[in-house]
Design an enzyme around this catalytic site. Structure first.
Site, PDB file in Angstrom:
ATOM      1  N   GLY A   1       0.829  -1.222   0.000  1.00  0.00           N
ATOM      2  CA  GLY A   1       0.000   0.000   0.000  1.00  0.00           C
ATOM      3  C   GLY A   1       0.847   1.248   0.000  1.00  0.00           C
ATOM      4  O   GLY A   1       0.519   2.243   0.652  1.00  0.00           O
TER       5      GLY A   1
ATOM      6  N   GLY B   1      -0.278   8.084   0.594  1.00  0.00           N
ATOM      7  CA  GLY B   1      -0.619   8.112   2.013  1.00  0.00           C
ATOM      8  C   GLY B   1       0.534   7.694   2.919  1.00  0.00           C
ATOM      9  O   GLY B   1       1.697   8.031   2.690  1.00  0.00           O
TER      10      GLY B   1
ATOM     11  N   ASP C   1      -1.285  -7.165  -5.351  1.00  0.00           N
ATOM     12  CA  ASP C   1      -2.493  -7.181  -4.520  1.00  0.00           C
ATOM     13  C   ASP C   1      -2.146  -8.021  -3.295  1.00  0.00           C
ATOM     14  O   ASP C   1      -1.956  -9.241  -3.397  1.00  0.00           O
ATOM     15  CB  ASP C   1      -3.656  -7.791  -5.309  1.00  0.00           C
TER      16      ASP C   1
ATOM     17  N   TYR D   1     -14.051  -2.558  10.168  1.00  0.00           N
ATOM     18  CA  TYR D   1     -12.702  -1.977  10.194  1.00  0.00           C
ATOM     19  C   TYR D   1     -12.089  -2.194  11.577  1.00  0.00           C
ATOM     20  O   TYR D   1     -10.942  -2.623  11.713  1.00  0.00           O
ATOM     21  CB  TYR D   1     -12.801  -0.483   9.867  1.00  0.00           C
TER      22      TYR D   1
ATOM     23  N   VAL E   1      -4.950  10.393  10.242  1.00  0.00           N
ATOM     24  CA  VAL E   1      -3.844  10.883   9.410  1.00  0.00           C
ATOM     25  C   VAL E   1      -4.426  11.423   8.108  1.00  0.00           C
ATOM     26  O   VAL E   1      -5.343  10.821   7.530  1.00  0.00           O
ATOM     27  CB  VAL E   1      -2.870   9.726   9.062  1.00  0.00           C
TER      28      VAL E   1
HETATM   29  N1  LIG Z   1      -5.344   7.732   7.443  1.00  0.00           N
HETATM   30  C1  LIG Z   1      -5.651   7.418   8.695  1.00  0.00           C
HETATM   31  O1  LIG Z   1      -6.310   8.192   9.427  1.00  0.00           O
HETATM   32  C2  LIG Z   1      -5.168   6.137   9.282  1.00  0.00           C
HETATM   33  C3  LIG Z   1      -4.803   5.055   8.508  1.00  0.00           C
HETATM   34  N2  LIG Z   1      -4.406   3.892   9.112  1.00  0.00           N
HETATM   35  C4  LIG Z   1      -4.015   2.734   8.330  1.00  0.00           C
HETATM   36  O2  LIG Z   1      -2.868   3.081   7.569  1.00  0.00           O
HETATM   37  C5  LIG Z   1      -2.794   2.257   6.414  1.00  0.00           C
HETATM   38  C6  LIG Z   1      -2.554   3.126   5.190  1.00  0.00           C
HETATM   39  O3  LIG Z   1      -3.706   3.912   4.974  1.00  0.00           O
HETATM   40  P1  LIG Z   1      -3.655   5.405   4.390  1.00  0.00           P
HETATM   41  O4  LIG Z   1      -2.320   5.734   3.872  1.00  0.00           O
HETATM   42  O5  LIG Z   1      -4.261   6.270   5.412  1.00  0.00           O
HETATM   43  O6  LIG Z   1      -4.723   5.234   3.219  1.00  0.00           O
HETATM   44  P2  LIG Z   1      -4.639   5.476   1.640  1.00  0.00           P
HETATM   45  O7  LIG Z   1      -6.004   5.146   1.173  1.00  0.00           O
HETATM   46  O8  LIG Z   1      -4.078   6.812   1.333  1.00  0.00           O
HETATM   47  O9  LIG Z   1      -3.575   4.378   1.122  1.00  0.00           O
HETATM   48  C7  LIG Z   1      -3.834   3.006   1.131  1.00  0.00           C
HETATM   49  C8  LIG Z   1      -3.084   2.347  -0.023  1.00  0.00           C
HETATM   50  O10 LIG Z   1      -3.311   0.932   0.062  1.00  0.00           O
HETATM   51  C9  LIG Z   1      -3.496   0.445  -1.256  1.00  0.00           C
HETATM   52  N3  LIG Z   1      -4.220  -0.830  -1.234  1.00  0.00           N
HETATM   53  C10 LIG Z   1      -5.528  -1.048  -0.975  1.00  0.00           C
HETATM   54  N4  LIG Z   1      -5.821  -2.345  -1.113  1.00  0.00           N
HETATM   55  C11 LIG Z   1      -4.662  -2.981  -1.446  1.00  0.00           C
HETATM   56  C12 LIG Z   1      -4.307  -4.322  -1.712  1.00  0.00           C
HETATM   57  N5  LIG Z   1      -5.239  -5.296  -1.684  1.00  0.00           N
HETATM   58  N6  LIG Z   1      -3.040  -4.613  -2.002  1.00  0.00           N
HETATM   59  C13 LIG Z   1      -2.101  -3.629  -2.070  1.00  0.00           C
HETATM   60  N7  LIG Z   1      -2.371  -2.339  -1.842  1.00  0.00           N
HETATM   61  C14 LIG Z   1      -3.636  -2.014  -1.532  1.00  0.00           C
HETATM   62  C15 LIG Z   1      -4.283   1.539  -1.945  1.00  0.00           C
HETATM   63  O11 LIG Z   1      -4.226   1.418  -3.368  1.00  0.00           O
HETATM   64  C16 LIG Z   1      -3.593   2.782  -1.407  1.00  0.00           C
HETATM   65  O12 LIG Z   1      -2.519   3.166  -2.232  1.00  0.00           O
HETATM   66  C17 LIG Z   1      -4.109   1.450   6.379  1.00  0.00           C
HETATM   67  O13 LIG Z   1      -3.870   0.162   6.900  1.00  0.00           O
HETATM   68  C18 LIG Z   1      -5.018   2.245   7.297  1.00  0.00           C
HETATM   69  O14 LIG Z   1      -6.017   1.439   7.855  1.00  0.00           O
HETATM   70  C19 LIG Z   1      -4.302   3.794  10.464  1.00  0.00           C
HETATM   71  C20 LIG Z   1      -4.644   4.824  11.258  1.00  0.00           C
HETATM   72  C21 LIG Z   1      -5.106   6.089  10.752  1.00  0.00           C
HETATM   73  C1  LIG Z   2     -15.375   9.907   8.563  1.00  0.00           C
HETATM   74  C2  LIG Z   2     -14.486   8.926   7.916  1.00  0.00           C
HETATM   75  C3  LIG Z   2     -13.524   8.295   8.830  1.00  0.00           C
HETATM   76  O1  LIG Z   2     -13.429   8.639   9.993  1.00  0.00           O
HETATM   77  C4  LIG Z   2     -12.713   7.279   8.273  1.00  0.00           C
HETATM   78  C5  LIG Z   2     -11.721   6.710   9.013  1.00  0.00           C
HETATM   79  C6  LIG Z   2     -10.919   5.689   8.446  1.00  0.00           C
HETATM   80  C7  LIG Z   2      -9.771   5.295   8.952  1.00  0.00           C
HETATM   81  C8  LIG Z   2      -9.019   6.046   9.981  1.00  0.00           C
HETATM   82  C9  LIG Z   2      -8.716   5.240  11.135  1.00  0.00           C
HETATM   83  O2  LIG Z   2      -7.718   4.303  10.946  1.00  0.00           O
HETATM   84  C10 LIG Z   2      -8.346   6.115  12.284  1.00  0.00           C
HETATM   85  C11 LIG Z   2      -9.138   6.068  13.319  1.00  0.00           C
HETATM   86  C12 LIG Z   2      -8.899   6.804  14.501  1.00  0.00           C
HETATM   87  C13 LIG Z   2      -9.867   6.743  15.440  1.00  0.00           C
HETATM   88  C14 LIG Z   2      -9.786   7.427  16.684  1.00  0.00           C
HETATM   89  C15 LIG Z   2     -10.753   7.320  17.545  1.00  0.00           C
HETATM   90  C16 LIG Z   2     -12.024   6.533  17.317  1.00  0.00           C
HETATM   91  O3  LIG Z   2     -11.885   5.243  17.780  1.00  0.00           O
HETATM   92  C17 LIG Z   2     -13.158   7.206  17.998  1.00  0.00           C
HETATM   93  C18 LIG Z   2     -14.447   6.613  17.550  1.00  0.00           C
HETATM   94  C19 LIG Z   2     -15.583   7.419  18.076  1.00  0.00           C
HETATM   95  C20 LIG Z   2     -16.876   6.755  17.704  1.00  0.00           C
HETATM   96  O4  LIG Z   2     -17.028   5.577  17.990  1.00  0.00           O
HETATM   97  O5  LIG Z   2     -17.742   7.419  17.179  1.00  0.00           O
END
Ligand SMILES: NC(=O)C1=CN([C@@H]2O[C@H](COP(=O)(O)OP(=O)(O)OC[C@H]3O[C@@H](n4cnc5c(N)ncnc54)[C@H](O)[C@@H]3O)[C@@H](O)[C@H]2O)C=CC1
Ligand SMILES: CCC(=O)/C=C/C=C\C[C@@H](O)/C=C/C=C/C=C\[C@@H](O)CCCC(=O)O
Length: 268
Positions: free
Chosen positions: A10, A14, A62, A149, A183
């Site tokens: 991934g 990001g 993938d 999630y 993030v």
């Molecule tokens: N952005 C946030 O607030 C947070 C993100 N995370 C986690 O961080 C990780 C990265 O997410 P972000 O950079 O935020 O999101 P993002 O959506 O910017 O990047 C995710 C990347 O993963 C790739 N991807 C999706 N499915 C895939 C697969 N099957 N095989 C290979 N690549 C694949 C996508 O094409 C994309 O480039 C994720 O695991 C997410 O759950 C954790 C905490 C907070």
């Molecule tokens: C609105 C869209 C959205 O929030 C999407 C989030 C997707 C992924 C981000 C995730 O990895 C980060 C989550 C951080 C969460 C921090 C606190 C939560 O657990 C509070 C939840 C409060 C609630 O249950 O409503």
């Protein structure tokens, strides 16, 4: 870190891209894996121009397809001679297609870790290996608008705590996980037109999270990358989970700091 080899899933954008960039800055060679070829090639070009062509390359992979992940690791070993750092980062939020969410966020992380334990460290004739699995805050606390999630991320934390406990003794590979709060990345957009960014359709459930954005802040990917690097460089920890918040700007070891976190969320 100079000369070490990393694989990041991934990594086209990001957090994955930020992790790649900080490792490149430290002299590591990096394979960027992603399902999205267009973004992957763009990131590859950008990073090759900044660093060098032979230190970073993109492979379409993938992470949910067992054979693709394994052949990617084999390709990296052929090209760079081994793997020292593996980051299972690819993740999505799609509550409607819950099987896909579990496949990307949990099953691929488990498979990546098991492959890493086989292809890294003593088992592969390398001195030491580090696997970092990317979970999230819902890996430890509930997130009401994203139960699937949340389940997937709690699975990552539980798996990492367990497998990482033994792995340093078995073949000198440490396995840890990171749980960042919000993030700035596309995953936060919750854009229903993009299938992988679907969370609950119930605005009443999603709204509290928007309040949380203000409350806990949204970090830049590069801020999280600094903590990621700190963890990669720590060769003595394994089976640990770390929280990263904007306020702390550092690694908080779980579950020790969690009671405070629970208080914070339940008071909102
Ligand atoms: N952005 C946030 O607030 C947070 C993100 N995370 C986690 O961080 C990780 C990265 O997410 P972000 O950079 O935020 O999101 P993002 O959506 O910017 O990047 C995710 C990347 O993963 C790739 N991807 C999706 N499915 C895939 C697969 N099957 N095989 C290979 N690549 C694949 C996508 O094409 C994309 O480039 C994720 O695991 C997410 O759950 C954790 C905490 C907070
Ligand atoms: C609105 C869209 C959205 O929030 C999407 C989030 C997707 C992924 C981000 C995730 O990895 C980060 C989550 C951080 C969460 C921090 C606190 C939560 O657990 C509070 C939840 C409060 C609630 O249950 O409503």
């Amino acid at each position: 870190m100079e000369g070490k080899v990393a694989v990041i899933t991934g990594a086209a954008k990001g957090l994955g891209r930020a992790f790649a960039e900080i490792l490149l800055r430290e002299g590591v060679k990096v394979c960027l894996c992603d399902i999205n070829t267009e973004n992957g090639r763009r990131t590859e070009k950008m990073l090759q121009e900044k660093y060098s062509n032979d230190r970073v390359f993109f492979m379409k992979c993938d992470a949910t397809v067992d054979t693709e992940l394994e052949s990617t690791l084999n390709h990296v070993i052929e090209r760079y001679g081994g793997i020292d750092i593996l980051c299972n980062n690819a993740g999505i939020i799609n509550e409607m297609d819950w099987k896909k969410t579990v496949a990307v966020n949990l099953s691929a992380v488990i498979h990546g870790t098991l492959l890493g334990l086989r292809y890294m460290g003593k088992a592969a004739g390398r001195p030491h290996g580090v696997i970092i699995n990317i979970a999230s805050v819902p890996g430890a606390v509930p997130m009401s608008y994203g139960p699937v999630y949340t389940a997937s991320k709690q699975g990552v934390v539980g798996f990492t705590h367990s497998v990482g406990f033994l792995s340093p003794n078995l073949n000198d590979v440490c396995v840890n996980c990171l749980c960042p709060t919000f993030v700035n990345a596309d995953i936060l957009k919750c854009d229903e037109s993009a299938p992988d960014f679907v969370c609950s359709r119930d605005a009443q459930l999603v709204e509290p999270s928007r309040k949380m954005f203000d409350e806990v802040g949204i970090m830049g990917p590069e801020e999280v990358a600094e903590s990621f690097l700190e963890l990669v460089m720590n060769e003595s920890l394994s089976g640990a989970g770390f929280l990263i918040t904007r306020a702390s700007k550092s690694l908080l070891r779980m579950p020790l700091e969690l009671p405070e976190l629970f208080d914070k969320y339940s008071s909102l």
